[in-house]
Design an enzyme around this catalytic site. Structure first.
Site, mmCIF file in Angstrom:
data_model
loop_
_atom_site.group_PDB
_atom_site.id
_atom_site.type_symbol
_atom_site.label_atom_id
_atom_site.label_comp_id
_atom_site.label_asym_id
_atom_site.label_seq_id
_atom_site.Cartn_x
_atom_site.Cartn_y
_atom_site.Cartn_z
ATOM 1 N N GLU A 152 -26.120 18.907 -60.706
ATOM 2 C CA GLU A 152 -27.436 19.433 -61.067
ATOM 3 C C GLU A 152 -27.625 20.843 -60.528
ATOM 4 O O GLU A 152 -27.276 21.106 -59.373
ATOM 5 C CB GLU A 152 -28.549 18.528 -60.515
ATOM 6 C CG GLU A 152 -29.904 18.848 -61.108
ATOM 7 C CD GLU A 152 -31.007 17.918 -60.585
ATOM 8 O OE1 GLU A 152 -32.022 17.761 -61.282
ATOM 9 O OE2 GLU A 152 -30.860 17.364 -59.485
ATOM 10 N N GLY A 286 -30.433 18.022 -49.844
ATOM 11 C CA GLY A 286 -30.550 16.857 -48.978
ATOM 12 C C GLY A 286 -29.736 15.704 -49.528
ATOM 13 O O GLY A 286 -29.003 15.041 -48.808
ATOM 14 N N ALA A 287 -29.881 15.481 -50.849
ATOM 15 C CA ALA A 287 -29.149 14.401 -51.504
ATOM 16 C C ALA A 287 -29.223 14.631 -53.005
ATOM 17 O O ALA A 287 -29.969 15.487 -53.483
ATOM 18 C CB ALA A 287 -29.740 13.038 -51.136
ATOM 19 N N GLU A 289 -29.206 12.367 -56.857
ATOM 20 C CA GLU A 289 -29.424 11.052 -57.431
ATOM 21 C C GLU A 289 -28.411 10.654 -58.480
ATOM 22 O O GLU A 289 -28.777 10.029 -59.504
ATOM 23 C CB GLU A 289 -30.830 10.983 -58.029
ATOM 24 C CG GLU A 289 -31.104 11.903 -59.218
ATOM 25 C CD GLU A 289 -31.658 13.268 -58.854
ATOM 26 O OE1 GLU A 289 -32.247 13.920 -59.728
ATOM 27 O OE2 GLU A 289 -31.491 13.685 -57.695
ATOM 28 N N ASN A 290 -27.141 10.936 -58.320
ATOM 29 C CA ASN A 290 -26.131 10.492 -59.278
ATOM 30 C C ASN A 290 -26.247 8.977 -59.472
ATOM 31 O O ASN A 290 -26.291 8.227 -58.508
ATOM 32 C CB ASN A 290 -24.730 10.815 -58.759
ATOM 33 C CG ASN A 290 -24.630 12.214 -58.189
ATOM 34 O OD1 ASN A 290 -24.900 13.195 -58.855
ATOM 35 N ND2 ASN A 290 -24.245 12.297 -56.913
ATOM 36 N N HIS A 322 -36.319 8.366 -51.854
ATOM 37 C CA HIS A 322 -36.475 9.377 -52.906
ATOM 38 C C HIS A 322 -35.363 9.243 -53.940
ATOM 39 O O HIS A 322 -35.618 9.205 -55.154
ATOM 40 C CB HIS A 322 -36.453 10.766 -52.267
ATOM 41 C CG HIS A 322 -36.663 11.897 -53.216
ATOM 42 N ND1 HIS A 322 -37.846 12.599 -53.298
ATOM 43 C CD2 HIS A 322 -35.843 12.485 -54.130
ATOM 44 C CE1 HIS A 322 -37.752 13.539 -54.220
ATOM 45 N NE2 HIS A 322 -36.529 13.497 -54.731
ATOM 46 N N GLU A 323 -34.138 9.151 -53.472
ATOM 47 C CA GLU A 323 -33.003 9.104 -54.401
ATOM 48 C C GLU A 323 -32.933 7.783 -55.163
ATOM 49 O O GLU A 323 -32.603 7.769 -56.353
ATOM 50 C CB GLU A 323 -31.695 9.358 -53.642
ATOM 51 C CG GLU A 323 -31.647 10.677 -52.887
ATOM 52 C CD GLU A 323 -32.007 11.887 -53.730
ATOM 53 O OE1 GLU A 323 -31.646 11.903 -54.929
ATOM 54 O OE2 GLU A 323 -32.666 12.791 -53.210
ATOM 55 N N HIS A 326 -35.189 7.715 -58.067
ATOM 56 C CA HIS A 326 -34.657 8.461 -59.216
ATOM 57 C C HIS A 326 -33.820 7.592 -60.145
ATOM 58 O O HIS A 326 -33.632 7.953 -61.319
ATOM 59 C CB HIS A 326 -33.764 9.607 -58.727
ATOM 60 C CG HIS A 326 -34.479 10.891 -58.481
ATOM 61 N ND1 HIS A 326 -35.312 11.469 -59.397
ATOM 62 C CD2 HIS A 326 -34.451 11.735 -57.408
ATOM 63 C CE1 HIS A 326 -35.779 12.615 -58.900
ATOM 64 N NE2 HIS A 326 -35.272 12.788 -57.704
#
Length: 873
Positions: A152, A286-287, A289-290, A322-323, A326
């Protein structure tokens, strides 16, 4: 403002009317079968891909995205294994500027299904995007390399040729050919492993659901995984570098909670066949979301609760939730184009807080979210703000959306809406939205439509005023219960991107009223009223504190509320203080008003760290603008204000501590020991640090101790910090000591830290170290001068999307004004490759701070002395 358009802002279009920055629509992908063979020592990879497509209309060319790749073979066939056509292109043209590959055929292609077969090679870059390399050193001192991905927004094209646009969803079947000793991970579960020649093995993963290219992930390296935890049929694992398995149980607990929470909240099963949470040593964000294979910085995934501060545990829980949110909101249902990325991130921000609040209610996560909301409002009150959603042409324009206005403002206005329509009604609308658009792509209006169906309210009309224009209102409360809204601006008159005419969802309650439920009032025009059935006692506008607006009460009402602080909820107290300080910073209120509230917090034994954070931040700006001759008065004022609180809190945990008390203890001690120049606090911090070899520093106060010690420390303390940074026990300890190196006030030691950032520190962290050096009041001007001298090297070394964050430190270079002018001139003359709007906001905030200093600095000592009752000097 009307909904964003997909029209090309330059007016140039492709041959079929498609905007020039969009791929032609004549060929569309449906399924990718990708085989990759990375060579980690050589930092290269080879790939082979088959893409099932539909030729929608007769065309002699196929255009798709490719960047930093060399295509060595291309063929289009009908996919018939028993024989059919196979067409080789007459030309393969790579456009590095547009990041595209165009295959030209001798005759127009016939509409219908086909398969595109490509072979290609590429590089494992060191820029933390696309298919890139990351490194770590194990416990034995051996260096290792990982190949990992960050796609992304538009970097999947650096890993394989593809239609790299979010609306062009497809399935992905990934196969990795790797060295026998290396582990391999991707979005799906492993379905087959087989040996290959030369000590390699082939690992094939299950096909994904249809999804966007930016969610594809593959990771190869000497990594380990925990045993899977079954979460209602979903296997959950933590993938980590060797030796760090002891740091995974907390993440497993949070991940399991998140899967259960969101499955229940959304009413839709988890959309993948497994969930791996993967710790990557080098990671720009931070991370990410794959789908089924979420990647993280180590410090926000791997943690030992016994050695972590409470806020560090909260941060880990936040990012994981959060991830995982997603997986539904972003992965299952995705925006059509990059103008909609705000909704992905804003909603995940809202859901992270909701989920963490359910995971640990005692953390009072919605109260601490008020601090994050305030960070957004601090930007959104500038002329250089922007609408949450704005038209995006070329994909790189979307980079400006990854900021506090997308995450924190977006999440805040969703929370405001949820509280106004009711949590159950809001949840019903979200389920409708996800169910209706499952596996599809949406515009923002699709969510408003679903919420209108569930609530019966004109949600689109309300929310368009918050999403499609910048800024927020100041709601003035009259003595008669009247309300009036005007745009808030730190610069006085509104201007720039600050809008007007918001539809403001106001909740009001009366402290002595009979009803426990606040009264909802939709302020649709310039004025309105809070009465109705009314109530007794002082009226709290923005009851519960969830509204994304500021409130200005009459002086008498402020005094009444200040005398009833214990009757206000923590977030209401936070808003009362933060709104008053914002008005003072803007020159619309007097500093004594802020200081009287600070005294009221002391008198009421305020124990919430979020409420106190406003006061401590205010004192921090005082420290930047106070004349040097008056600095002792500021230090004395801080000791007078915070000393009793510090004595009550003490240094060590107590049995009667609240869950958030450790955060307040650390913040108060840090302020007293640094800008408060408290010799007793400084001595105790030095004693505790010296004794740390036999009695470890408590993780909740360790960062405070380090900052205090650094403020007066020398070479021996610096070497001790450096040793801890280089040999940390946990990722959190590594960060504490790294950033504490920037707190030393000795210019020679600051220069060493600068050199460290340009050499040894990971590129994901180094810009933040430079930011901290510039933010240091003593070393900041020298550090900034060093950055200007090394500007080209700095820009070339670090990922472009992090560079604007490095500049955030200049907001404190507000005195003398001549320094701020030099900073502004340099930054404007040296534009960064990304984040121009963020930089513009940083410079305006610097100007706001300069204006505050010019207005208040000369009389600041007298104001402090009078308001806090200090003895004459």
């Amino acid at each position: 403002m009307s909904a964003p358009t997909t029209d090309d802002p330059t007016g140039t279009h492709g041959p079929n009317g498609t905007p020039a920055y969009r791929l032609p629509t004549s060929v569309r992908p449906h399924a990718y079968r990708l085989v990759l063979t990375p060579d980690l020592p050589a930092a290269t990879f080879a790939g082979d891909i088959e893409i099932d497509v539909t030729v929608e209309e007769s065309t002699p060319t196929i255009t798709l995205n490719a960047a930093e790749l060399e295509i060595t073979f291309a063929e289009l066939n009908d996919g018939n294994p028993d024989g059919g056509y196979a067409l080789a292109p007459t030309a393969i043209d790579l456009d590095p500027d547009e990041e595209r590959a165009t295959l030209t055929f001798s005759e127009p292609l016939v509409p219908g299904p086909a398969t595109l077969h490509l072979a290609f090679t590429g590089i494992l870059n060191d820029k933390l995007h696309g298919f890139y390399r990351s490194t770590f050193t194990d416990e034995a001192g051996v260096d290792h390399t990982i190949a990992t991905t960050q796609m992304e927004s538009t970097d999947a094209r650096r890993a394989f040729p593809c239609w790299d646009e979010p609306e062009l969803k497809a399935t992905f079947e990934i196969t990795l050919v790797v060295d026998e000793a290396l582990a391999a991970y991707s979005n799906g579960s492993v379905v087959e492993e087989s040996p290959e020649p030369d000590g390699k093995r082939r690992v094939r993963f299950a096909p994904t659901m249809v999804m966007s290219t930016y969610l594809v992930a593959f990771i190869v390296g000497p990594l380990e995984a925990t045993d899977p935890v079954d979460v209602n049929g979903v296997p959950l694992r933590i993938v980590h570098p060797p030796g760090k398995g002891v740091l995974t149980p907390f993440a497993l607990a949070v991940g399991a909670h998140a899967l259960n929470f969101f499955t229940d909240y959304f009413g839709i099963p988890y959309p993948a066949d497994k969930l791996d949470l993967v710790a990557i040593p080098d990671f720009a964000f931070g991370a990410m979301e794959n789908l089924g294979c979420v990647t993280f910085r180590e410090s926000v995934l791997l943690v030992d609760p016994a050695q972590a501060a409470r806020v560090e545990l909260e941060r880990v829980a936040d990012v994981i939730c959060h991830e995982v949110a997603h997986m539904w909101f972003g992965d299952l249902v995705t925006m059509k184009w990059w103008n909609g990325i705000w909704l992905n991130e804003a909603f995940a921000t809202f859901m992270e807080v909701l989920a963490v609040d359910a995971f640990r209610p005692e953390w009072q996560r919605w109260v601490s979210f008020g601090v994050e909301r305030e960070a957004a409002m601090a930007v959104d009150g500038l002329h250089a703000t922007r609408p949450v959603e704005f038209p995006v042409g070329r994909p790189e324009e979307a980079q400006g959306m990854f900021d506090v206005l997308t995450y924190q403002k977006g999440g805040s206005v969703l929370r405001m809406l949820e509280q106004f329509v009711g949590p159950d009604v809001f949840r019903e609308g979200i389920n409708d939205y996800l169910t209706t658009h499952r596996h599809g792509n949406t515009e923002t209006s699709d969510l408003w439509d679903a919420l209108e169906r569930s609530s019966g309210r004109a949600v689109r009309t309300i929310m368009d005023t918050w999403i499609n224009q910048g800024g927020y209102p100041l709601v003035r409360v009259g003595d008669d219960g009247s309300l009036a809204q005007t745009p808030f601006s730190y610069r006085g008159d509104p201007g720039g991107a600050i809008g007007s005419g918001w539809q403001v969802p106001v909740l009001a309650r009366w402290l002595d009223g009979d009803s426990e439920d606040p009264l909802p009032v939709l302020l649709e025009g310039p004025t309105g009223r809070t009465d109705g059935d009314g109530g007794a006692g002082p009226c709290v506008v923005n009851a519960g504190g969830s509204g994304y607006f500021r409130v200005a009460y009459p002086t008498a009402a402020v005094e009444r509320l200040a005398g009833r602080l214990a009757d206000l909820e923590p977030l209401e107290r936070y808003n009362l203080v933060s709104d008053t300080w914002a008005a003072a910073l803007a020159g619309q209120a007097l500093l004594p008003d802020v200081l009287r509230l600070a005294r009221a917090l002391v008198d009421s034994a305020e124990g919430d760290p979020s409420v106190w954070s406003v006061v401590l931040g205010t004192l921090g700006l005082f420290d930047r603008v106070v004349p040097d001759l008056d600095r002792p008065v500021l230090a004395q004022a801080i000791r007078a204000l915070l000393g009793p609180l510090a004595r009550d809190l003490g240094w060590d945990p107590r049995d009667d501590d609240g869950e958030r008390t450790p955060s307040l203890r650390a913040s108060v001690l840090r302020t007293l020991g640094t800008i408060g120049d408290d010799p007793d606090i400084q001595a105790e911090a030095a004693r505790r640090f010296a004794a740390a070899g036999s009695s470890a520093l408590h993780p909740d106060t360790e960062s405070a101790v380090l900052d205090i010690v650094a403020g007066t420390g020398g070479v021996s303390e610096y070497e001790a910090f450096l040793s801890h940074y280089r040999s940390p026990v946990t990722p959190q300890e590594e960060n504490r000591y790294l950033y504490a190196l920037a707190s030393f006030t000795d210019l020679g030691l600051a220069s060493r830290t600068f050199d460290l950032a340009m050499s040894e520190v990971r590129t994901q962290n180094a810009p933040f170290v430079l930011q901290s050096l510039v933010a240091n009041r003593v070393t900041g001007p020298t550090a900034w001068h060093r950055i200007t001298e090394d500007w080209d090297a700095v820009v070339a070394k670090f990922p472009s999307n992090i560079l604007p964050r490095m500049l955030e430190g200049v907001r404190g270079l507000c005195a003398p004004p001549e320094l701020a002018a030099q900073v502004t001139d340099f930054v404007e003359a040296h534009p960064l490759p990304a984040g121009g709007k963020t930089v513009e906001q940083i410079l305006e905030r610097l100007a706001v701070n300069v204006a505050f200093g010019e207005r208040e600095s000369r009389g600041l000592a007298a104001t402090l002395a009078e308001a806090l009752g200090l003895p004459p000097r």
